[in-house]
Write a protein that holds these residues in place. Structure first.
Motif, PDB file in Angstrom:
ATOM      1  N   LEU A  47      61.170   1.952  19.225  1.00  0.00           N
ATOM      2  CA  LEU A  47      61.470   1.867  17.796  1.00  0.00           C
ATOM      3  C   LEU A  47      62.861   2.392  17.455  1.00  0.00           C
ATOM      4  O   LEU A  47      63.461   1.986  16.464  1.00  0.00           O
ATOM      5  N   GLU A  48      63.379   3.311  18.269  1.00  0.00           N
ATOM      6  CA  GLU A  48      64.650   3.961  17.951  1.00  0.00           C
ATOM      7  C   GLU A  48      65.856   3.247  18.540  1.00  0.00           C
ATOM      8  O   GLU A  48      66.972   3.410  18.055  1.00  0.00           O
ATOM      9  N   ASN A  49      65.646   2.458  19.595  1.00  0.00           N
ATOM     10  CA  ASN A  49      66.785   1.780  20.213  1.00  0.00           C
ATOM     11  C   ASN A  49      66.348   0.394  20.692  1.00  0.00           C
ATOM     12  O   ASN A  49      66.541   0.023  21.847  1.00  0.00           O
ATOM     13  N   PHE A  50      65.771  -0.380  19.781  1.00  0.00           N
ATOM     14  CA  PHE A  50      65.237  -1.684  20.116  1.00  0.00           C
ATOM     15  C   PHE A  50      66.363  -2.649  20.474  1.00  0.00           C
ATOM     16  O   PHE A  50      67.332  -2.811  19.722  1.00  0.00           O
ATOM     17  N   GLY A  51      66.249  -3.268  21.615  1.00  0.00           N
ATOM     18  CA  GLY A  51      67.274  -4.203  22.061  1.00  0.00           C
ATOM     19  C   GLY A  51      68.580  -3.537  22.437  1.00  0.00           C
ATOM     20  O   GLY A  51      69.576  -4.215  22.662  1.00  0.00           O
ATOM     21  N   GLY A  52      68.567  -2.205  22.472  1.00  0.00           N
ATOM     22  CA  GLY A  52      69.777  -1.477  22.827  1.00  0.00           C
ATOM     23  C   GLY A  52      70.740  -1.269  21.677  1.00  0.00           C
ATOM     24  O   GLY A  52      71.820  -0.683  21.860  1.00  0.00           O
ATOM     25  N   TRP A  53      70.346  -1.670  20.432  1.00  0.00           N
ATOM     26  CA  TRP A  53      71.287  -1.500  19.315  1.00  0.00           C
ATOM     27  C   TRP A  53      70.623  -1.417  17.932  1.00  0.00           C
ATOM     28  O   TRP A  53      71.307  -1.209  16.933  1.00  0.00           O
ATOM     29  N   GLU A 104      65.405 -16.377  11.369  1.00  0.00           N
ATOM     30  CA  GLU A 104      66.198 -17.352  12.124  1.00  0.00           C
ATOM     31  C   GLU A 104      67.696 -17.080  11.950  1.00  0.00           C
ATOM     32  O   GLU A 104      68.457 -17.105  12.926  1.00  0.00           O
ATOM     33  N   ARG A 105      68.126 -16.812  10.725  1.00  0.00           N
ATOM     34  CA  ARG A 105      69.551 -16.545  10.476  1.00  0.00           C
ATOM     35  C   ARG A 105      69.990 -15.250  11.142  1.00  0.00           C
ATOM     36  O   ARG A 105      71.103 -15.156  11.677  1.00  0.00           O
ATOM     37  N   PHE A 106      69.106 -14.237  11.125  1.00  0.00           N
ATOM     38  CA  PHE A 106      69.453 -12.969  11.766  1.00  0.00           C
ATOM     39  C   PHE A 106      69.584 -13.128  13.271  1.00  0.00           C
ATOM     40  O   PHE A 106      70.509 -12.588  13.892  1.00  0.00           O
ATOM     41  N   LEU A 107      68.675 -13.875  13.876  1.00  0.00           N
ATOM     42  CA  LEU A 107      68.748 -14.086  15.325  1.00  0.00           C
ATOM     43  C   LEU A 107      69.970 -14.918  15.698  1.00  0.00           C
ATOM     44  O   LEU A 107      70.584 -14.696  16.757  1.00  0.00           O
ATOM     45  N   ALA A 108      70.345 -15.863  14.833  1.00  0.00           N
ATOM     46  CA  ALA A 108      71.556 -16.650  15.087  1.00  0.00           C
ATOM     47  C   ALA A 108      72.783 -15.750  15.040  1.00  0.00           C
ATOM     48  O   ALA A 108      73.687 -15.858  15.894  1.00  0.00           O
ATOM     49  N   PHE A 109      72.834 -14.848  14.055  1.00  0.00           N
ATOM     50  CA  PHE A 109      73.945 -13.895  13.957  1.00  0.00           C
ATOM     51  C   PHE A 109      73.991 -13.003  15.194  1.00  0.00           C
ATOM     52  O   PHE A 109      75.064 -12.787  15.778  1.00  0.00           O
ATOM     53  N   SER A 110      72.833 -12.478  15.597  1.00  0.00           N
ATOM     54  CA  SER A 110      72.778 -11.585  16.749  1.00  0.00           C
ATOM     55  C   SER A 110      73.263 -12.291  18.009  1.00  0.00           C
ATOM     56  O   SER A 110      73.979 -11.707  18.832  1.00  0.00           O
ATOM     57  N   SER A 111      72.866 -13.550  18.164  1.00  0.00           N
ATOM     58  CA  SER A 111      73.291 -14.318  19.341  1.00  0.00           C
ATOM     59  C   SER A 111      74.799 -14.513  19.351  1.00  0.00           C
ATOM     60  O   SER A 111      75.448 -14.386  20.395  1.00  0.00           O
ATOM     61  N   GLU A 112      75.355 -14.812  18.177  1.00  0.00           N
ATOM     62  CA  GLU A 112      76.809 -14.995  18.087  1.00  0.00           C
ATOM     63  C   GLU A 112      77.560 -13.718  18.444  1.00  0.00           C
ATOM     64  O   GLU A 112      78.659 -13.760  19.023  1.00  0.00           O
ATOM     65  N   GLY A 114      76.458 -11.563  20.542  1.00  0.00           N
ATOM     66  CA  GLY A 114      76.099 -11.166  21.901  1.00  0.00           C
ATOM     67  C   GLY A 114      75.133 -10.006  21.960  1.00  0.00           C
ATOM     68  O   GLY A 114      75.077  -9.287  22.970  1.00  0.00           O
ATOM     69  N   ARG A 115      74.340  -9.831  20.898  1.00  0.00           N
ATOM     70  CA  ARG A 115      73.382  -8.731  20.844  1.00  0.00           C
ATOM     71  C   ARG A 115      71.970  -9.267  21.076  1.00  0.00           C
ATOM     72  O   ARG A 115      71.610 -10.354  20.613  1.00  0.00           O
ATOM     73  N   ASP A 116      71.141  -8.525  21.758  1.00  0.00           N
ATOM     74  CA  ASP A 116      69.804  -8.957  22.136  1.00  0.00           C
ATOM     75  C   ASP A 116      68.765  -8.499  21.117  1.00  0.00           C
ATOM     76  O   ASP A 116      68.783  -7.343  20.681  1.00  0.00           O
TER      77      ASP A 116
END
Length: 248
Positions: A47-53, A104-112, A114-116
């Motif tokens: 919960l504190e460091n999900f996806g490393g960021w 969907e928009r948030f995941l698209a932003f994260s992908s752009e 380079g964040r997981d």
């Protein structure tokens, strides 16, 4: 489900989330997001460091800035770890609750950037299926209520008053079409029984169908007495199956 409850890694599926042919207006919440979140090797959701960021807060996903206090980073590294859709790091990067379209928009932003954002595609499909069924059921119920309200709106006031009287008649078992006018020793007559039932339903109170001036020499309103008279006239035509049924 406890937010840090052990999650079985087996069968969660790929982290690719497919948004094709999905209702983008479906609303998801924090619990839904945590269900979809891929656990760490220890079997728990970080919960504190999900996806490393990210930090999974109570009202949304926040960019986790703890690294700024514990590690020396180059400007490029620091910038990459604080990517945010609005650049306001005090606001959630994704607010709870959220629509599927917002996810969907948030995941698209994260992908752009380079964040997981490691979500289980399989659990996403399961959650969406359940939500879609709930939404469909809710829409059906609302449509039924709207149809009923529209139907009532087009009925005359007399027909609106006759409907609950007919409903009482269909639900009770003491009276048939043949004994509505007859007295029964020691029991309420049909008219009294119906009036008592309408009182219990709140339909004789101020602003309701049977509220108003009382009929002369009666403890019932004129609106009810008029509706009851019409009910008696058409009962034989509407309920032939109740005519002459012994003991009904």
């Amino acid at each position: 489900m406890d937010e840090e409850e052990f999650l079985d890694l087996e069968g969660l599926g790929e982290t690719f989330v497919d948004f094709d042919a999905v209702d983008k207006s479906i609303v998801l919440g924090r619990a839904d997001f945590i269900r979809m979140a891929m656990p760490t090797e220890g079997g728990k959701v970080d919960l504190e460091n999900f996806g490393g960021w990210l930090r999974i807060g109570l009202n949304g996903l926040y960019v986790n800035l703890d690294h700024e206090q514990v590690a020396d980073l180059t400007p490029e590294e620091a910038a990459s770890l604080c990517a945010h859709p609005s650049s306001d790091l005090e606001a959630p990067a994704l607010k709870f609750p959220f629509t599927v379209g917002e996810l969907e928009r948030f995941l698209a932003f994260s992908s752009e950037e380079g964040r997981d954002v490691p979500l289980s595609g399989k659990v996403f499909e399961q959650v969406l299926t359940t939500k879609a069924q709930q939404k469909h059921a809710g829409n059906f119920e609302n449509d039924q209520k709207t149809t009923s309200a529209q139907r009532s709106k087009h009925l005359t006031r007399l027909e609106q008053r006759l409907e609950p009287i007919r409903r009482w008649f269909e639900e009770q078992s003491d009276f048939s079409a043949t004994n509505l006018r007859s007295s029964q020793s020691g029991k309420l007559g049909a008219r009294d029984a119906c009036w008592s039932w309408l009182e219990q339903q709140g339909l004789t109170e101020i602003g309701n169908l049977f509220y108003g001036r009382y009929q002369n020499k009666s403890n019932k309103t004129k609106k009810f007495e008029d509706a009851w008279s019409h009910f008696l006239k058409d009962t034989a035509d509407r309920y032939p199956e109740k005519l002459g049924v012994p003991g009904y």
